[in-house]
Design an enzyme around this catalytic site. Structure first.
Site, mmCIF file in Angstrom:
data_model
loop_
_atom_site.group_PDB
_atom_site.id
_atom_site.type_symbol
_atom_site.label_atom_id
_atom_site.label_comp_id
_atom_site.label_asym_id
_atom_site.label_seq_id
_atom_site.Cartn_x
_atom_site.Cartn_y
_atom_site.Cartn_z
ATOM 1 N N GLY A 263 41.699 32.608 40.437
ATOM 2 C CA GLY A 263 40.902 31.399 40.205
ATOM 3 C C GLY A 263 40.452 31.192 38.781
ATOM 4 N N THR B 58 41.961 29.457 36.267
ATOM 5 C CA THR B 58 42.152 28.070 35.830
ATOM 6 C C THR B 58 41.210 27.123 36.556
ATOM 7 O OG1 THR B 58 44.472 28.570 35.376
ATOM 8 C CG2 THR B 58 43.867 26.256 35.532
ATOM 9 N N SER C 289 42.489 59.085 36.856
ATOM 10 C CA SER C 289 41.479 59.157 37.907
ATOM 11 C C SER C 289 41.910 60.058 39.063
ATOM 12 C CB SER C 289 41.171 57.748 38.438
ATOM 13 O OG SER C 289 42.318 57.185 39.039
ATOM 14 N N LYS D 275 38.440 50.321 44.588
ATOM 15 C CA LYS D 275 38.724 51.606 45.223
ATOM 16 C C LYS D 275 37.855 51.829 46.456
ATOM 17 C CE LYS D 275 40.294 53.979 41.020
ATOM 18 N NZ LYS D 275 39.999 55.035 40.043
#
EC number: 3.4.21.53
Length: 796
Positions: A353, A355, A671, A714
């Site tokens: 979203g 634009t 990670s 995550k």
């Protein structure tokens, strides 16, 4: 004595004054004195705008005057004629109602010997000279006033006479009236006359310049009319009309001197060229382009923060950080409209979203919206324009967008700024540096129009999918706002509140004819789409509604309800299986968490330990960072083997195989260190890992747990998979504020500074510590057998 308050007037002794009286207090005071000796104390009020002044709003010094004549005029006002008698001072205001009445004392001037001194003569001459100059600059001054002032030899009369007949501020006249020293009066008057003469001189110069300009314009108009007549005789009428139209347009728009001169020269060149020449066509195109630009045209910002918040919430679900930043921007614009130089870059995966939110910002501010797509632009001239010496030259995209917007302060969206290219024709990202710099873009020069155009009022918003491909200097110009991928709950609300109503309308359906239930929407999100945004989700909804429309039109059904049970009849088998935790605790397998461009995912790490010669094998399409994490985890375990029930020489006698499933998908990122380390210790010590625990974080050689990114995505993946506990780095604790509330309710978060905390949480039991080598020797010397290979907890 009754007091009459004057507004905007000051009376001097021996001065005759006409004025209108309309206030009730003033009329009552005049009525009172007309029945007596006609003497009244006239004093000026301090604030001219005050209709009903109080005693503290009056000056102390005034003049006792005699009322000579009163005439009642139309509209309920009285015309009064008074003559000043002597200067007086208010000792005390006795009453304010029904009219002002005060204790008045005569307040004569302090006449000293200095009145007859040379200084006094010099001051009088100066004042007379200045007054003569004043009268010369003010032609409407009566001659008798001038003569009376110039023949006066009395310094007191001279100061009061000139001050009373000059146009000056009430405060200045009151200053002269209040001054008791005649010489100081003359000094004040000389200063005021000097200032007034300077202003009148400037006015005269301006009027002379204006008159000269008007004369020049009239002369040019006369000559042009003659040229029109001559051109008409020669049959060149149309060309001259066109030239005149250009002159009129240039005169109508308020250009700066440089631009007006440049355009005037171009029109002059056009007037001397044959109408059908190629160069004349180029000049016409140039003039039309420049004159069509919105010079000085602006739209007023209609900023209402509450309405803007309602609009953003109505059109976009989630995006809390972006909305907050936009509302802050609007609030600052409300308080400081002249603020400039705020350039925002929205960075996020496709379909979230970026634009559409820029269009909502323009709507909430009441600004014109214009979009420039920069994807694939390789030529600097696309931004800055082509020089008009080339055939087919045209202005750049920035100037074209300003022309389309029709306003000098639109919201300009620079879409896909990360996909700018460059080649031998120049670097368009370097051309954007001037456009996006508030210190330079107030005079942006396009190669085609060649005159400065002000872009400083434009609100620039850029969008990008990644920051990696944006050059450093260009990235430095912009404030980066990251839009993360949508969570499952956000996608559900977007689909229900925005996408379904939009697609129903687009397919000619209503809610009474076709319905997609909540569990069907969740099925679309979980089983049929795998993306960061909602574009594919919208396509799947459109596909469902197309099939529903076909059923209704063919007469097979009057109403279609799609739910989780029958969705496979419309879209076929489910493409993606939901991630679920296994049903039992297992040795050497740990639930990790990973961030991807389409959201968070659960990433399982498996470790197998076999007899061998210390070989470490890594599979699963791992990147360099994950390989290094694995080596760091092995080194940490070698350094602390005795704490975790691990053989001290495992790196010599065991082969270790670390595998991350789904080998076709590349994996990398800092990670997975704690996940690999936990899986290794579990496999080497034979301790099972809790199946409902997931973790994320990087490990160092000293066992510290380092922070990671993408925590929101995550944790949502962990929630989807049914994880009950998530271990995160301690430094990521502030990021929990951004985690969805539904996730916080169902998952227990544990923060870890060291790997020990991770192991305590993840392992089913604490590994039995191994004794160090010297201790083993001591036990053997006492006749006790050390722990043999046969009863070792390591699986054989």
């Amino acid at each position: 004595m009754p007091m009459l308050v004057l507004r905007g007037l000051v009376l001097f002794p021996q001065m005759v004054l006409h004025f209108d009286v309309g206030r009730e207090k003033s009329i009552l005071a005049l009525n009172r004195v007309m029945s007596g000796d006609r003497k009244i104390f006239l004093v000026a009020q301090k604030n001219i705008r005050d209709d009903e002044p109080k005693a503290d709003g009056l000056y102390k010094i005034g003049v006792v005057a005699q009322v000579k004549q009163i005439i009642k005029s139309q509209g309920g006002t009285w015309r009064v004629l008074v003559e000043g008698m002597y200067r007086a001072k208010t000792i005390e205001v006795l009453s304010e109602s029904p009219f002002f009445e005060g204790m008045i004392a005569e307040f004569p001037l302090r006449i000293t010997r200095s009145v007859k001194s040379a200084m006094c003569d010099a001051l009088m001459r100066t004042v007379k000279d200045l007054f003569e100059e004043y009268c010369y600059l003010t032609p409407r001054m009566p001659k008798e006033l001038i003569v009376s002032a110039l023949v006066s030899e009395d310094p007191v009369h001279l100061a009061e006479y000139i001050a009373g007949n000059m146009q000056m501020e009430v405060e200045d006249k009151q200053t002269i009236l209040s001054q008791s020293d005649p010489l100081k009066r003359l000094e004040i008057l000389a200063r005021l006359l000097e200032e007034e003469n300077d202003i009148l001189s400037l006015e005269a110069d301006i009027q002379e310049k204006v008159k000269g300009q008007i004369d020049k314009n009239q002369r040019e108009y006369y000559l042009r009319e003659q040229m029109k007549a001559i051109s008409g005789e020669l049959g060149e009428d149309d060309d001259q009309e066109e030239i005149q139209e250009y002159y009129d347009k240039i005169a109508k728009i308020k250009f700066d001197a440089e631009t007006a001169e440049k355009l005037g020269k171009e029109v002059d060149r056009l007037s001397k060229l044959p109408g059908n020449s190629n160069e004349a066509g180029v000049i016409r195109g140039y003039l039309d382009t420049v004159l069509e630009l919105p010079w000085g045209k602006r739209t007023a910002d209609k900023i209402d923060v509450k309405k803007a918040k309602a609009l953003l919430d109505r059109e976009h679900y989630g995006l809390r950080k972006v909305k907050e930043r936009i509302l802050e921007l609007l609030s600052v614009r409300k308080l400081a409209p002249e603020i400039k130089g705020q350039i925002i870059c929205l960075v996020g995966p496709p379909g979230v979203g970026k634009t559409s939110i820029a269009r909502s910002i323009a709507k909430s501010m009441g600004r014109k919206y214009v979009r420039i797509s920069l994807g694939g632009v390789r030529d600097e001239s696309d931004i800055r324009g082509h020089r008009k010496t080339y055939i087919g030259a045209m202005p750049g995209r920035i100037i074209n967008a300003m022309k389309l917007a029709g306003s000098q302060n639109p919201l300009m969206l620079l879409d896909e700024v990360d996909k700018l290219g460059n080649d031998y024709r120049g670097d368009p990202s370097a051309a954007l540096l001037e456009v996006l710099d508030s210190e330079q873009n107030h005079a942006f020069r396009d190669h085609f129009i060649e005159v400065p155009f002000d872009l400083s009022d434009v609100l620039f918003i850029a969008t990008a999918n990644t920051l990696d491909t944006i050059p450093g200097p260009l990235r430095d110009r912009m404030e980066i706002i990251e839009l993360s991928s949508y969570t499952r709950e956000e996608k559900f609300h977007i689909a229900k509140n925005h996408l379904c109503p939009k697609q129903l309308k687009r397919h000619g359906l209503t809610a009474s004819k076709a319905k997609i239930t909540d569990d069907a929407v969740y099925a679309l999100i979980d089983n049929y789409t795998r993306e960061a945004g909602v574009r594919q989700l919208e396509r799947e909804i459109a596909s469902l509604l197309r099939k529903s429309a076909k059923q209704i039109v063919s007469g097979d059904a009057k109403k279609v309800v799609i739910d989780n049970a029958n969705i496979t009849d419309y879209l076929g088998p489910r493409r993606f299986k939901p991630e679920l935790i296994q049903s039992f605790d297992e040795v050497g397998m740990v639930n990790g968490l990973a961030w991807t461009s389409v959201g968070g995912e659960m990433l399982q790490v498996e470790v197998a330990v076999m007899d061998g010669a210390g070989k470490l094998e890594l599979t699963g399409s791992l990147g360099d960072v994950m390989k290094e994490s694995a080596h760091a985890a092995v080194s940490y375990i070698r350094a602390h083997w005795e704490q975790y029930g691990v053989e001290h020489d495992f790196y010599k006698t065991r082969d270790i195989h670390i595998h991350v499933p789904e080998g076709a998908v590349p994996k990398d990122g800092p990670s997975a260190g704690v996940t690999i380390c936990t899986a290794l210790i579990s496999a080497l010590s034979g301790t099972p890992v809790r199946r409902d625990v997931a973790m994320t974080g990087e490990i160092t050689l000293r066992g510290r747990v380092l922070p990671i990114g993408g925590l929101k995505e995550k944790t949502m993946a962990a929630y989807r998979a049914g994880i009950k506990t998530v271990v995160i780095p301690a430094e990521n604790e502030p990021d929990l504020a951004e985690v969805d509330e539904v996730v916080k309710e169902h998952i227990r978060f544990i923060t870890a500074e060291r790997i020990d905390t991770v192991l305590e949480t993840a392992l089913v039991r604490k590994p039995r510590a191994k004794a160090s080598t010297p201790v083993l020797d001591a036990i053997a010397s006492e006749g006790k057998e050390p722990l043999s290979k046969a009863n070792s907890p390591i699986p054989q």
